[in-house]
Design a protein around this motif. Structure first.
Motif, PDB file in Angstrom:
ATOM      1  N   ASN A   1       1.445   9.748  -2.843  1.00  0.00           N
ATOM      2  CA  ASN A   1       2.515   8.815  -2.552  1.00  0.00           C
ATOM      3  C   ASN A   1       2.504   8.572  -1.045  1.00  0.00           C
ATOM      4  O   ASN A   1       2.638   9.513  -0.264  1.00  0.00           O
ATOM      5  CB  ASN A   1       3.851   9.405  -3.007  1.00  0.00           C
ATOM      6  CG  ASN A   1       4.954   8.386  -3.027  1.00  0.00           C
ATOM      7  OD1 ASN A   1       4.711   7.182  -3.022  1.00  0.00           O
ATOM      8  ND2 ASN A   1       6.181   8.858  -3.055  1.00  0.00           N
TER       9      ASN A   1
ATOM     10  N   PHE B   1       0.808  -1.219   0.000  1.00  0.00           N
ATOM     11  CA  PHE B   1       0.000   0.000   0.000  1.00  0.00           C
ATOM     12  C   PHE B   1       0.840   1.268   0.000  1.00  0.00           C
ATOM     13  O   PHE B   1       0.313   2.362  -0.088  1.00  0.00           O
ATOM     14  CB  PHE B   1      -0.979  -0.013   1.175  1.00  0.00           C
ATOM     15  CG  PHE B   1      -1.959  -1.127   1.061  1.00  0.00           C
ATOM     16  CD1 PHE B   1      -2.950  -1.096   0.103  1.00  0.00           C
ATOM     17  CD2 PHE B   1      -1.854  -2.236   1.879  1.00  0.00           C
ATOM     18  CE1 PHE B   1      -3.832  -2.149  -0.041  1.00  0.00           C
ATOM     19  CE2 PHE B   1      -2.737  -3.294   1.753  1.00  0.00           C
ATOM     20  CZ  PHE B   1      -3.728  -3.248   0.783  1.00  0.00           C
TER      21      PHE B   1
ATOM     22  N   TYR C   1      -8.527   5.613  -4.704  1.00  0.00           N
ATOM     23  CA  TYR C   1      -7.132   5.603  -5.142  1.00  0.00           C
ATOM     24  C   TYR C   1      -6.891   4.310  -5.926  1.00  0.00           C
ATOM     25  O   TYR C   1      -7.352   3.246  -5.522  1.00  0.00           O
ATOM     26  CB  TYR C   1      -6.173   5.592  -3.949  1.00  0.00           C
ATOM     27  CG  TYR C   1      -6.278   6.754  -3.008  1.00  0.00           C
ATOM     28  CD1 TYR C   1      -5.536   7.908  -3.220  1.00  0.00           C
ATOM     29  CD2 TYR C   1      -7.101   6.687  -1.882  1.00  0.00           C
ATOM     30  CE1 TYR C   1      -5.615   8.971  -2.324  1.00  0.00           C
ATOM     31  CE2 TYR C   1      -7.175   7.749  -0.989  1.00  0.00           C
ATOM     32  CZ  TYR C   1      -6.433   8.882  -1.220  1.00  0.00           C
ATOM     33  OH  TYR C   1      -6.504   9.935  -0.346  1.00  0.00           O
ATOM     34  N   THR C   2      -6.160   4.410  -7.033  1.00  0.00           N
ATOM     35  CA  THR C   2      -5.819   3.218  -7.803  1.00  0.00           C
ATOM     36  C   THR C   2      -4.364   3.297  -8.265  1.00  0.00           C
ATOM     37  O   THR C   2      -3.780   4.383  -8.322  1.00  0.00           O
ATOM     38  CB  THR C   2      -6.720   3.061  -9.052  1.00  0.00           C
ATOM     39  OG1 THR C   2      -6.493   4.158  -9.934  1.00  0.00           O
ATOM     40  CG2 THR C   2      -8.180   2.991  -8.665  1.00  0.00           C
ATOM     41  N   ARG C   3      -3.815   2.162  -8.590  1.00  0.00           N
ATOM     42  CA  ARG C   3      -2.446   2.120  -9.117  1.00  0.00           C
ATOM     43  C   ARG C   3      -2.404   2.563 -10.578  1.00  0.00           C
ATOM     44  O   ARG C   3      -1.350   2.950 -11.064  1.00  0.00           O
ATOM     45  CB  ARG C   3      -1.867   0.709  -8.993  1.00  0.00           C
ATOM     46  CG  ARG C   3      -1.631   0.279  -7.566  1.00  0.00           C
ATOM     47  CD  ARG C   3      -0.520   1.068  -6.937  1.00  0.00           C
ATOM     48  NE  ARG C   3      -0.144   0.475  -5.653  1.00  0.00           N
ATOM     49  CZ  ARG C   3       0.772   0.965  -4.874  1.00  0.00           C
ATOM     50  NH1 ARG C   3       1.407   2.062  -5.198  1.00  0.00           N
ATOM     51  NH2 ARG C   3       1.063   0.375  -3.749  1.00  0.00           N
ATOM     52  N   ASN C   4      -3.528   2.475 -11.258  1.00  0.00           N
ATOM     53  CA  ASN C   4      -3.630   2.917 -12.658  1.00  0.00           C
ATOM     54  C   ASN C   4      -4.597   4.089 -12.737  1.00  0.00           C
ATOM     55  O   ASN C   4      -5.580   4.116 -11.991  1.00  0.00           O
ATOM     56  CB  ASN C   4      -4.137   1.766 -13.547  1.00  0.00           C
ATOM     57  CG  ASN C   4      -3.181   0.597 -13.536  1.00  0.00           C
ATOM     58  OD1 ASN C   4      -2.000   0.748 -13.798  1.00  0.00           O
ATOM     59  ND2 ASN C   4      -3.690  -0.577 -13.203  1.00  0.00           N
TER      60      ASN C   4
ATOM     61  N   GLY D   1      -5.385  -3.479  -7.002  1.00  0.00           N
ATOM     62  CA  GLY D   1      -4.726  -2.186  -7.104  1.00  0.00           C
ATOM     63  C   GLY D   1      -5.615  -1.002  -6.778  1.00  0.00           C
ATOM     64  O   GLY D   1      -5.424   0.082  -7.315  1.00  0.00           O
ATOM     65  N   CYS D   2      -6.603  -1.206  -5.892  1.00  0.00           N
ATOM     66  CA  CYS D   2      -7.513  -0.124  -5.498  1.00  0.00           C
ATOM     67  C   CYS D   2      -7.560  -0.005  -3.981  1.00  0.00           C
ATOM     68  O   CYS D   2      -7.386  -0.988  -3.273  1.00  0.00           O
ATOM     69  CB  CYS D   2      -8.943  -0.401  -5.965  1.00  0.00           C
ATOM     70  SG  CYS D   2      -9.164  -0.517  -7.720  1.00  0.00           S
TER      71      CYS D   2
ATOM     72  N   LYS E   1       3.052   5.059  -5.046  1.00  0.00           N
ATOM     73  CA  LYS E   1       2.267   5.971  -5.881  1.00  0.00           C
ATOM     74  C   LYS E   1       0.848   5.458  -6.135  1.00  0.00           C
ATOM     75  O   LYS E   1       0.644   4.301  -6.495  1.00  0.00           O
ATOM     76  CB  LYS E   1       2.988   6.146  -7.212  1.00  0.00           C
ATOM     77  CG  LYS E   1       2.362   7.115  -8.156  1.00  0.00           C
ATOM     78  CD  LYS E   1       3.234   7.237  -9.400  1.00  0.00           C
ATOM     79  CE  LYS E   1       2.661   8.196 -10.397  1.00  0.00           C
ATOM     80  NZ  LYS E   1       3.548   8.341 -11.563  1.00  0.00           N
ATOM     81  N   TRP E   2      -0.131   6.382  -5.936  1.00  0.00           N
ATOM     82  CA  TRP E   2      -1.547   6.095  -6.173  1.00  0.00           C
ATOM     83  C   TRP E   2      -2.181   7.261  -6.912  1.00  0.00           C
ATOM     84  O   TRP E   2      -1.927   8.414  -6.595  1.00  0.00           O
ATOM     85  CB  TRP E   2      -2.286   5.902  -4.845  1.00  0.00           C
ATOM     86  CG  TRP E   2      -1.884   4.685  -4.096  1.00  0.00           C
ATOM     87  CD1 TRP E   2      -0.834   4.550  -3.241  1.00  0.00           C
ATOM     88  CD2 TRP E   2      -2.533   3.413  -4.135  1.00  0.00           C
ATOM     89  NE1 TRP E   2      -0.789   3.287  -2.741  1.00  0.00           N
ATOM     90  CE2 TRP E   2      -1.821   2.562  -3.277  1.00  0.00           C
ATOM     91  CE3 TRP E   2      -3.643   2.915  -4.810  1.00  0.00           C
ATOM     92  CZ2 TRP E   2      -2.187   1.232  -3.073  1.00  0.00           C
ATOM     93  CZ3 TRP E   2      -4.003   1.600  -4.604  1.00  0.00           C
ATOM     94  CH2 TRP E   2      -3.286   0.779  -3.753  1.00  0.00           C
ATOM     95  N   TYR E   3      -3.024   6.953  -7.893  1.00  0.00           N
ATOM     96  CA  TYR E   3      -3.781   7.975  -8.610  1.00  0.00           C
ATOM     97  C   TYR E   3      -5.133   8.184  -7.939  1.00  0.00           C
ATOM     98  O   TYR E   3      -5.723   7.251  -7.412  1.00  0.00           O
ATOM     99  CB  TYR E   3      -4.033   7.545 -10.064  1.00  0.00           C
ATOM    100  CG  TYR E   3      -2.780   7.402 -10.872  1.00  0.00           C
ATOM    101  CD1 TYR E   3      -2.217   8.494 -11.519  1.00  0.00           C
ATOM    102  CD2 TYR E   3      -2.146   6.174 -10.986  1.00  0.00           C
ATOM    103  CE1 TYR E   3      -1.054   8.363 -12.263  1.00  0.00           C
ATOM    104  CE2 TYR E   3      -0.981   6.030 -11.722  1.00  0.00           C
ATOM    105  CZ  TYR E   3      -0.447   7.124 -12.357  1.00  0.00           C
ATOM    106  OH  TYR E   3       0.699   6.988 -13.084  1.00  0.00           O
TER     107      TYR E   3
ATOM    108  N   VAL F   1      -1.829  12.836  -7.882  1.00  0.00           N
ATOM    109  CA  VAL F   1      -1.132  11.612  -7.494  1.00  0.00           C
ATOM    110  C   VAL F   1      -0.760  11.714  -6.020  1.00  0.00           C
ATOM    111  O   VAL F   1      -0.324  12.770  -5.554  1.00  0.00           O
ATOM    112  CB  VAL F   1       0.147  11.405  -8.338  1.00  0.00           C
ATOM    113  CG1 VAL F   1       0.917  10.185  -7.871  1.00  0.00           C
ATOM    114  CG2 VAL F   1      -0.187  11.299  -9.811  1.00  0.00           C
TER     115      VAL F   1
END
Length: 174
Positions: free
Chosen positions: A69, A40, A148-151, A127-128, A43-45, A67
């Motif tokens: 972090n 966790f 938040y997501t990784r993509n 990834g969420c 970086k997260w979008y 973004v």
């Protein structure tokens, strides 16, 4: 007649139970687990948010390329760095907040804002994560959830789950 009333009450209780289960999300992660689980960190979008005030939604609308972090620090602290560009400028803006684990609630608390709490939920999405940011003590109070997501993009099923959570929490501003 009594049987009819009993049936009506049973139907009523059943509907309450179904509605209650519909809004019961059992995927909260305690602050200590979030701190210790390296998957966790990083970086997260930010994909979307829902809040109880339009002001909190408008703030995000005026940002692009948001973004976050999450960085593990010593003494069970986590730094949350935010980077974004404003709608008016392409100059990156950076902010940092520091969190510690509240021993009583096991939630993350912000050092800079007393009374502000951050909870983490892990939906059934690779990834969420969903962060719930609340401020109940200090004026102005607010409540919001952030996906938040990784993509930077996600499927409709993830967005629909997020909207369902927002509705259950009475966060109707998106």
């Amino acid at each position: 007649m009594i049987l009819q009333w009993v049936c009506v009450w049973l139907l009523y209780l059943f509907c309450l139970g179904v509605q209650g289960r519909d809004c019961a999300f059992d995927d909260e992660m305690l602050g200590v687990d979030f701190f210790n689980d390296a998957k966790f960190h990083g970086k997260w979008y930010v994909v979307t948010l829902a809040a109880n005030t339009q002001e909190k939604v408008e703030k995000l609308k005026n940002m692009k390329n948001v973004v976050f972090n999450f960085i593990k620090k010593e003494n069970q602290k986590i730094a949350m760095e935010m980077e974004f560009t404003s709608a008016e400028s392409d100059t990156p803006i950076r902010k940092t907040w520091n969190f510690f684990i509240d021993e009583a609630t096991k939630h993350l608390k912000m050092e800079e804002y007393p009374g502000r709490e951050f909870q983490v939920f892990i939906p059934k999405c690779e990834g969420c994560m969903i962060g719930r940011d609340t401020q109940k003590v200090v004026n102005p109070t607010f409540d919001r959830i952030i996906l938040y997501t990784r993509n930077p993009t996600v499927g409709d099923d993830v967005i629909n789950d997020f909207k369902k959570r927002a509705k259950c929490l009475n966060l109707d501003k998106m």
